[in-house]
Scaffold this motif. Structure first.
Motif, mmCIF file in Angstrom:
data_model
loop_
_atom_site.group_PDB
_atom_site.id
_atom_site.type_symbol
_atom_site.label_atom_id
_atom_site.label_comp_id
_atom_site.label_asym_id
_atom_site.label_seq_id
_atom_site.Cartn_x
_atom_site.Cartn_y
_atom_site.Cartn_z
ATOM 1 N N LYS A 128 0.805 4.474 1.413
ATOM 2 C CA LYS A 128 0.176 5.080 2.374
ATOM 3 C C LYS A 128 0.149 6.629 1.980
ATOM 4 O O LYS A 128 -0.947 7.146 2.423
ATOM 5 N N TYR A 132 -11.888 0.986 0.193
ATOM 6 C CA TYR A 132 -10.989 -0.154 0.916
ATOM 7 C C TYR A 132 -9.947 -0.508 0.186
ATOM 8 O O TYR A 132 -9.800 -0.470 -1.176
ATOM 9 N N VAL A 133 -8.859 -0.925 0.834
ATOM 10 C CA VAL A 133 -7.519 -1.469 -0.215
ATOM 11 C C VAL A 133 -7.061 -2.572 0.738
ATOM 12 O O VAL A 133 -7.109 -2.492 1.820
ATOM 13 N N ASP A 134 -6.565 -3.460 -0.131
ATOM 14 C CA ASP A 134 -6.083 -4.515 0.495
ATOM 15 C C ASP A 134 -4.395 -4.425 0.711
ATOM 16 O O ASP A 134 -3.903 -3.589 -0.033
ATOM 17 N N LYS A 135 -3.579 -5.116 1.376
ATOM 18 C CA LYS A 135 -2.325 -4.918 1.381
ATOM 19 C C LYS A 135 -1.566 -5.384 0.296
ATOM 20 O O LYS A 135 -0.161 -5.118 0.247
ATOM 21 N N ILE A 193 0.746 -1.389 0.048
ATOM 22 C CA ILE A 193 0.040 -0.053 0.132
ATOM 23 C C ILE A 193 0.937 1.216 0.067
ATOM 24 O O ILE A 193 1.946 1.427 0.881
ATOM 25 N N ILE A 211 -5.791 6.199 6.742
ATOM 26 C CA ILE A 211 -5.816 4.658 6.470
ATOM 27 C C ILE A 211 -5.781 4.094 7.876
ATOM 28 O O ILE A 211 -5.118 4.420 8.813
ATOM 29 N N GLY A 241 -2.162 -3.875 -2.315
ATOM 30 C CA GLY A 241 -2.193 -2.500 -2.948
ATOM 31 C C GLY A 241 -3.523 -2.319 -3.774
ATOM 32 O O GLY A 241 -3.656 -1.353 -4.394
ATOM 33 N N ILE A 242 -4.248 -3.426 -3.946
ATOM 34 C CA ILE A 242 -5.575 -3.513 -4.779
ATOM 35 C C ILE A 242 -6.764 -2.446 -4.149
ATOM 36 O O ILE A 242 -7.021 -2.738 -3.143
ATOM 37 N N GLU A 243 -7.146 -1.743 -4.918
ATOM 38 C CA GLU A 243 -8.079 -0.687 -4.645
ATOM 39 C C GLU A 243 -9.370 -1.206 -4.902
ATOM 40 O O GLU A 243 -9.543 -1.447 -6.127
ATOM 41 N N TYR A 244 -10.471 -1.108 -3.864
ATOM 42 C CA TYR A 244 -11.724 -1.640 -4.198
ATOM 43 C C TYR A 244 -12.770 -0.264 -4.325
ATOM 44 O O TYR A 244 -13.744 -0.383 -3.852
ATOM 45 N N TYR A 285 -3.207 8.376 0.537
ATOM 46 C CA TYR A 285 -4.593 8.633 1.271
ATOM 47 C C TYR A 285 -4.425 9.516 2.367
ATOM 48 O O TYR A 285 -3.397 9.849 2.897
#
Length: 388
Positions: free
Chosen positions: A354, A378-381, A352, A360, A383-386, A357
């Protein structure tokens, strides 16, 4: 608004799955997936992530792609029962992991409570829904809902004309009028008082006599008590486990609760005598001498003490972990021990970025909620952004 939502989500933690599950929900358990092959972290419950496109929301499975329409005004995380609160055209409802309505979006506001119960409000009427989505009771709104801990599955603390009551949600009637101005709720009991304090049960029966000088606030089963100029600790049954022989507490740090009482953490509590500080355990035994200029509450299995401007750390048995030294040297050793013994407290942000943003925060293992351009996402670790 976003900060309030963050705090609401942070107060919600992963729990064991309920023992009885429908076949539909059990089938959805197969959607649980790993967020990261390197760590094995998983999103608990449904494995589904709220997804925002522009201003609208749906939910997304990283394994199967979209499984809902992007139609909602707002969308909250799925809970342990596989349900999520959603807003559609300004009205709130609840959906399951298949996108079916558990509670239709007809209400001005909705919130989840214990054991799968929900309370929804429309106009001047509130409705309580059971774990099957059926209306359990309804009543005309006339109470102030405090958001405080329930006593059990059916009794909810409410206020009317600034007076405390226990509302029975099964029939919408008042179960008990609480005759005290100061009230706090914990583990099926009420901490109450006016000039003196103690505890009662849901029917008003006294558990701990109303004789103490400060409100009782329990942490790890124990609360500070003060009486006749002396302080000690008491358990939830009313048994004094640390005798009333210490000075009233004057600690001024982040461990004190709003009412000034003190937490008992890590099986160890702080005490004060003749202006000096030390620690006692749950059996009332002093694990250190009462000789320090100051003592902090236990964190990460360590208590930090100060003497003549030097700092040391001890464990819950009173054994010295870090010898006395100046603060700059001490904190390096403290952090080294903490990271070894408590790696879960070291947040892994993975890939991610950081700095992208405004805010976070990790809400579940490997999943983060962020704010960017004034919008939540929402973001997973990895680095994928939802969100788009």
């Amino acid at each position: 608004m976003i900060l309030g939502l963050i705090l609401g989500i942070l107060s919600f933690s992963c729990k064991n799955e309920p023992q009885k599950r429908s076949n539909k929900v059990i089938a959805q358990d197969s959607l649980l997936m790993q967020l990261s092959a390197n760590t094995g972290d998983t999103i608990c419950y449904s494995g589904l992530i709220p997804f925002r496109k522009g201003l609208l929301w749906g939910f997304y499975s990283p394994k199967k792609g979209f499984i809902s329409e992007i139609i909602y005004d707002d969308f909250r995380m799925f809970d342990e029962f596989g349900r999520a609160e959603v807003s559609l055209n300004g009205k709130w409802g609840v959906i399951d992991t298949l996108g079916n309505y558990f509670i239709k979006p007809l209400y001005d506001r909705i919130s989840s409570f214990i054991n799968g119960l929900y309370m929804a409000s429309k106009m001047d009427t509130s409705y309580i829904f059971n774990y099957k989505g059926k209306i359990l009771s309804s009543f005309i709104d006339q109470y102030e809902y405090t958001g405080m801990e329930w006593l059990n599955d059916s009794l909810m603390p409410v206020k009317k004309y600034n007076k405390w009551n226990l509302l029975d949600i099964r029939n919408g009637k008042i179960h008990y009028h609480i005759p005290y101005n100061w009230v706090s709720f914990y583990h099926g009991y009420l901490s109450v008082g006016d000039e003196k304090y103690g505890t009662i049960d849901q029917n008003g029966n006294i558990i701990i006599p109303i004789i103490y000088n400060k409100p009782l606030a329990f942490n790890n089963g124990l609360s500070v008590i003060e009486k006749d100029g002396k302080a000690g600790y008491i358990n939830e049954k009313g048994e004094i486990v640390v005798p009333l022989k210490y000075e009233p507490f004057t600690f001024e740090d982040c461990s004190t609760s709003p009412d000034g009482t003190l937490e008992f953490s890590g099986g160890v509590g702080r005490v004060q005598l003749k202006g000096k500080y030390g620690y006692v355990n749950t059996k009332g035994r002093e694990i250190t001498r009462i000789e320090y200029d100051y003592a902090q509450p236990f964190r990460y299995g360590m208590g930090v003490v100060e003497k003549k401007g030097f700092y040391s750390a001890i464990d819950t048995s009173g054994k010295t972990l870090i010898e006395f030294m100046k603060w700059d040297d001490f904190i390096l050793k403290f952090e080294y021990i903490r990271k070894i013994n408590y790696p879960d407290y070291n947040i892994d942000y993975g890939k991610i970025q950081k700095e992208k943003y405004n805010y976070i925060v990790q809400i579940r293992n490997g999943l983060f909620m962020v704010e960017i351009d004034g919008k939540r996402g929402y973001v997973d670790k990895n680095g994928i952004e939802y969100f788009e």
